[in-house]
Design an enzyme around this catalytic site. Structure first.
Site, PDB file in Angstrom:
ATOM      1  CB  VAL A 153       1.180   5.420  11.138  1.00  0.00           C
ATOM      2  CG1 VAL A 153       0.807   4.199  10.305  1.00  0.00           C
ATOM      3  CG2 VAL A 153       0.176   6.548  10.906  1.00  0.00           C
ATOM      4  N   GLY A 154       3.414   4.042  12.932  1.00  0.00           N
ATOM      5  CA  GLY A 154       4.307   2.899  13.164  1.00  0.00           C
ATOM      6  C   GLY A 154       3.957   2.145  14.427  1.00  0.00           C
ATOM      7  CB  CYS A 211      13.288   9.847   7.835  1.00  0.00           C
ATOM      8  SG  CYS A 211      14.242   8.805   6.763  1.00  0.00           S
ATOM      9  CD  GLN A 230       4.255  17.009   6.134  1.00  0.00           C
ATOM     10  OE1 GLN A 230       3.317  16.244   6.362  1.00  0.00           O
ATOM     11  NE2 GLN A 230       5.265  17.193   6.964  1.00  0.00           N
ATOM     12  N   GLY A 281       7.317   5.625   7.905  1.00  0.00           N
ATOM     13  CA  GLY A 281       6.377   6.733   8.037  1.00  0.00           C
ATOM     14  C   GLY A 281       6.423   7.310   9.433  1.00  0.00           C
ATOM     15  CB  SER A 282       4.001   9.350  11.261  1.00  0.00           C
ATOM     16  OG  SER A 282       2.896   8.458  11.258  1.00  0.00           O
ATOM     17  CG  ASN A 283       8.051   8.103  15.607  1.00  0.00           C
ATOM     18  OD1 ASN A 283       8.524   8.638  14.605  1.00  0.00           O
ATOM     19  ND2 ASN A 283       8.792   7.495  16.510  1.00  0.00           N
ATOM     20  CD  GLU A 311      14.278   2.233  10.040  1.00  0.00           C
ATOM     21  OE1 GLU A 311      14.617   1.201  10.625  1.00  0.00           O
ATOM     22  OE2 GLU A 311      14.584   3.381  10.464  1.00  0.00           O
ATOM     23  CE  LYS A 344      -1.740   3.198   2.562  1.00  0.00           C
ATOM     24  NZ  LYS A 344      -1.997   4.151   1.474  1.00  0.00           N
ATOM     25  CD  GLU A 397       9.923  13.343  11.243  1.00  0.00           C
ATOM     26  OE1 GLU A 397       8.806  12.837  11.395  1.00  0.00           O
ATOM     27  OE2 GLU A 397      10.864  12.770  10.663  1.00  0.00           O
TER      28      GLU A 397
HETATM   29  N1  LIG Z   1      10.667   8.377   8.637  1.00  0.00           N
HETATM   30  C1  LIG Z   1      10.269   8.619   7.416  1.00  0.00           C
HETATM   31  O1  LIG Z   1      10.892   8.248   6.421  1.00  0.00           O
HETATM   32  C2  LIG Z   1       8.996   9.329   7.186  1.00  0.00           C
HETATM   33  C3  LIG Z   1       8.365   9.974   8.208  1.00  0.00           C
HETATM   34  N2  LIG Z   1       7.170  10.604   7.956  1.00  0.00           N
HETATM   35  C4  LIG Z   1       6.463  11.257   9.029  1.00  0.00           C
HETATM   36  O2  LIG Z   1       5.039  10.984   8.926  1.00  0.00           O
HETATM   37  C5  LIG Z   1       4.342  12.205   8.809  1.00  0.00           C
HETATM   38  C6  LIG Z   1       3.164  12.134   7.863  1.00  0.00           C
HETATM   39  O3  LIG Z   1       3.633  11.631   6.600  1.00  0.00           O
HETATM   40  P1  LIG Z   1       2.871  10.423   6.031  1.00  0.00           P
HETATM   41  O4  LIG Z   1       3.432   9.825   4.798  1.00  0.00           O
HETATM   42  O5  LIG Z   1       1.397  10.809   5.962  1.00  0.00           O
HETATM   43  O6  LIG Z   1       3.163   9.376   7.164  1.00  0.00           O
HETATM   44  P2  LIG Z   1       2.074   8.396   7.724  1.00  0.00           P
HETATM   45  O7  LIG Z   1       2.705   7.608   8.786  1.00  0.00           O
HETATM   46  O8  LIG Z   1       0.824   9.127   8.029  1.00  0.00           O
HETATM   47  O9  LIG Z   1       1.784   7.439   6.435  1.00  0.00           O
HETATM   48  C7  LIG Z   1       2.765   6.525   6.005  1.00  0.00           C
HETATM   49  C8  LIG Z   1       2.014   5.364   5.359  1.00  0.00           C
HETATM   50  O10 LIG Z   1       1.187   4.745   6.341  1.00  0.00           O
HETATM   51  C9  LIG Z   1      -0.154   4.705   5.883  1.00  0.00           C
HETATM   52  N3  LIG Z   1      -1.061   4.778   7.020  1.00  0.00           N
HETATM   53  C10 LIG Z   1      -1.706   5.862   7.501  1.00  0.00           C
HETATM   54  N4  LIG Z   1      -2.450   5.518   8.577  1.00  0.00           N
HETATM   55  C11 LIG Z   1      -2.264   4.187   8.767  1.00  0.00           C
HETATM   56  C12 LIG Z   1      -2.753   3.237   9.715  1.00  0.00           C
HETATM   57  N5  LIG Z   1      -3.584   3.572  10.695  1.00  0.00           N
HETATM   58  N6  LIG Z   1      -2.335   1.942   9.616  1.00  0.00           N
HETATM   59  C13 LIG Z   1      -1.480   1.562   8.628  1.00  0.00           C
HETATM   60  N7  LIG Z   1      -0.994   2.421   7.691  1.00  0.00           N
HETATM   61  C14 LIG Z   1      -1.378   3.712   7.773  1.00  0.00           C
HETATM   62  C15 LIG Z   1      -0.248   5.898   4.964  1.00  0.00           C
HETATM   63  O11 LIG Z   1      -1.372   5.776   4.124  1.00  0.00           O
HETATM   64  P3  LIG Z   1      -2.025   7.148   3.516  1.00  0.00           P
HETATM   65  O12 LIG Z   1      -1.196   7.532   2.384  1.00  0.00           O
HETATM   66  O13 LIG Z   1      -3.411   6.754   3.117  1.00  0.00           O
HETATM   67  O14 LIG Z   1      -2.026   8.167   4.601  1.00  0.00           O
HETATM   68  C16 LIG Z   1       1.075   5.812   4.231  1.00  0.00           C
HETATM   69  O15 LIG Z   1       1.032   4.833   3.226  1.00  0.00           O
HETATM   70  C17 LIG Z   1       5.360  13.209   8.281  1.00  0.00           C
HETATM   71  O16 LIG Z   1       4.979  14.489   8.700  1.00  0.00           O
HETATM   72  C18 LIG Z   1       6.635  12.737   8.976  1.00  0.00           C
HETATM   73  O17 LIG Z   1       6.622  13.230  10.284  1.00  0.00           O
HETATM   74  C19 LIG Z   1       6.567  10.589   6.717  1.00  0.00           C
HETATM   75  C20 LIG Z   1       7.221   9.984   5.670  1.00  0.00           C
HETATM   76  C21 LIG Z   1       8.488   9.315   5.823  1.00  0.00           C
HETATM   77  C1  LIG Z   2      13.326   7.714   4.460  1.00  0.00           C
HETATM   78  C2  LIG Z   2      14.804   7.824   4.438  1.00  0.00           C
HETATM   79  C3  LIG Z   2      15.382   8.318   3.167  1.00  0.00           C
HETATM   80  C4  LIG Z   2      16.822   8.699   3.319  1.00  0.00           C
HETATM   81  C5  LIG Z   2      17.346   9.430   2.152  1.00  0.00           C
HETATM   82  C6  LIG Z   2      18.788   9.821   2.323  1.00  0.00           C
HETATM   83  O1  LIG Z   2      19.190  10.186   3.425  1.00  0.00           O
HETATM   84  O2  LIG Z   2      19.489   9.725   1.330  1.00  0.00           O
END
Ligand SMILES: NC(=O)C1=CN([C@@H]2O[C@H](COP(=O)(O)OP(=O)(O)OC[C@H]3O[C@@H](n4cnc5c(N)ncnc54)[C@H](OP(=O)(O)O)[C@@H]3O)[C@@H](O)[C@H]2O)C=CC1
Ligand SMILES: CCCCCC(=O)O
Length: 486
Positions: free
Chosen positions: A236-237, A288, A335, A232-234, A254, A179, A388
């Site tokens: 959701v993680g 990230c 965002q 993704g976000s903490n 991650e 997904k 963050e």
């Molecule tokens: N560490 C990293 O690499 C990243 C960190 N982030 C952090 O997350 C924040 C929001 O970015 P975003 O991409 O929306 O991150 P999210 O954690 O919101 O989303 C990441 C993924 O998880 C999915 N998701 C959302 N809710 C759920 C759930 N309840 N259960 C399972 N999967 C879910 C999202 O789907 P959907 O697209 O439908 O929301 C997306 O595919 C950013 O502001 C940043 O703080 C974001 C991206 C990368």
């Molecule tokens: C989500 C993490 C991406 C790292 C991209 C980089 O540091 O090159």
């Protein structure tokens, strides 16, 4: 002017492109020109997800029955097709989530290189022979795939992150249900088509787009999904980890970072300023591994800040599709509003705004642009120095010693990436040893993950496995110790 595209992107389930049973779609729009619809993606249901998992389960036995080199041959074909479609994929990523074309082209090349790396993994050893205490016996280790793996990915690296999860999952014999983030699902649909056109057997890779809660949450809870890999976000993680633990599924997270850069008194200031600007503002700070805290020794603080402001003012802001744009928009309206809120919170909590801090007015397309923003922060406990932001915002702090600099850098819930600028080997080694971060860089920006090396965070940045390179094998396989006696 709105550029309405009618392109409707379907789910990819069991080797076929199908509409969701909901008969509903969601728009993926261009954050640099929100009137522009990049495409419509399926708003999928639990039923769609169940069909995808069923397909992956049915394909698993045959797929794992191929040799690693046979699976690798298909990944090499995917890489070759992606190379042919590089411009199309990169432009789609730029239109869908705002990153500049130069960055999305580089990221797509990185995705291709990752595919080739893991294609080669199909010919490398999977275990070791270990001498048993019984001299008549043979003892060795081997590895088996987990089975059906769920992949949930964010929007910030719409090509590299999905591929650095899917490629190792497949080469080690798993089948996949993915997904992608809704903000970048059209981009992954184009990548999924590269897998389909490479002749991947049906059901080996399945893509289901739509709501994170329904599809992502469904992946986390699905009894037939044996491993979940998430970036993704903490928030959701943690919800994914909770669901996975309830049913004993393997999971890999991650998540966020609040990455520090220390600029020591003996640093090359020009080098440090250039790296801080790239680390903090490329991808509009939406990495990230982005730089968000800059900790500068007081002896050079004034010279550093003067140079940093002068160079930051040279940044050209605009739609990522234009060659003269160095920094694009935030990836979405959500965002954009989140970053502006974080800036306002910083001001309310007493941080001193010394550059930027406002929307960058785009009178033509009303894109979600924000000026590169720099705060001076005296109190490390305020939100702008702890949380963050995932946007183009730096928190600058002044320190009197290296000891204090490392203490400040470590004073964070996160531990993903960290850099130091110094010519002093003792300081470098002390930083390498004492900095609590999974990625340590010396005299280089805080971002810069390389595909062949382990990547992941410490503390709340990660679930403490590692992705990429050979490390990926640990998550996508189960190791067995085998004892054989004649
Ligand atoms: N560490 C990293 O690499 C990243 C960190 N982030 C952090 O997350 C924040 C929001 O970015 P975003 O991409 O929306 O991150 P999210 O954690 O919101 O989303 C990441 C993924 O998880 C999915 N998701 C959302 N809710 C759920 C759930 N309840 N259960 C399972 N999967 C879910 C999202 O789907 P959907 O697209 O439908 O929301 C997306 O595919 C950013 O502001 C940043 O703080 C974001 C991206 C990368
Ligand atoms: C989500 C993490 C991406 C790292 C991209 C980089 O540091 O090159």
């Amino acid at each position: 002017m709105s550029t309405v595209t009618t392109a409707n992107y379907l789910n990819y389930i069991n080797g076929e492109w199908v509409e969701s049973t909901s008969n509903e779609t969601i728009e993926s729009i261009n954050p640099a020109a929100p009137e522009e619809i990049v495409g419509h993606i399926q708003l999928s249901t639990k039923e769609d997800l169940d069909k995808a998992v069923e397909a992956a389960k049915n394909a698993q036995k045959t797929w794992r029955g191929l040799s690693g080199s046979e699976r690798g041959e298909i990944l090499y074909k995917v890489a070759a097709i992606m190379e042919e479609r590089l411009e199309e994929i990169a432009e789609c990523a730029t239109r869908e989530m705002g990153k500049t074309l130069a960055e999305t082209k580089g990221e797509t090349k990185r995705g291709i290189a990752i595919l080739k790396y893991y294609a080669g993994e199909g010919m490398r050893k999977v275990g070791d022979v270990i001498p048993s205490t019984d001299n008549e016996a043979l003892m060795f280790t081997t590895r088996v795939p987990l089975g059906v793996v769920g992949v949930i990915t964010p929007w910030n690296f719409p090509v590299a992150i999905p591929i650095w999860k899917v490629a190792p999952a497949l080469i080690y014999g798993n089948t996949v249900v993915i997904k992608p983030a809704s903000e970048s699902a059209v981009t992954f649909a184009k990548i999924a088509k590269c897998f389909a056109d490479a002749g991947l057997p049906k059901g080996v890779l399945n893509m289901v787009t739509g709501s994170g809660t329904i599809v992502g949450g469904g992946i986390a809870a699905h009894p037939e999904i044996k491993g979940i890999t998430f970036t993704g976000s903490n928030a959701v993680g943690k919800s994914i980890a909770h669901e996975a633990m309830k049913r004993g599924a393997k999971y890999q997270l991650e998540m966020g970072g609040k990455n520090p850069v220390i600029v020591a008194g003996d640093a090359d200031i020009e080098l440090a300023v250039d790296a801080v600007i790239k680390g903090a503002f490329l991808s509009t700070g939406q990495k990230c591994t982005a730089t968000s805290r800059v900790i500068v020794e007081e002896t050079i603080y004034d010279r550093f800040i003067k140079k940093l402001i002068a160079e930051t003012k040279k940044i050209t802001i605009g739609a990522g599709i234009h060659a003269d744009s160095w920094m694009g928009p935030c990836a979405s309206e959500t965002q954009y509003k989140s970053v502006l809120q974080a800036i306002q919170t910083g001001i309310n909590e007493g941080a001193k705004l010394i550059l930027g801090g406002k929307p960058y007015e785009d009178k033509v397309n009303n894109g979600y642009f924000i000026e590169p923003t720099i705060f001076e922060v005296a109190d490390q406990n305020i939100a702008i120095a702890r949380e963050e932001i995932f946007g183009p915002v730096i928190a600058l702090m002044k320190v009197s010693s290296m000891e204090r600099a490392i203490d400040l850098a470590n004073d964070s819930a996160y531990g993903l990436s960290a850099s130091i600028f110094t010519g002093n080997i003792t300081r470098m080694l002390k930083f390498v040893q004492e900095m609590e971060a999974g990625l340590i860089r010396v005299n280089a920006e805080s971002a810069g993950v390389e595909l062949q090396a382990p990547f992941g965070g410490m503390k709340e940045s990660s679930s403490h496995s590692r992705e990429q390179g050979e490390a990926a094998k640990e998550f996508f396989t189960s190791i067995k110790t085998v004892f054989v006696k004649g």
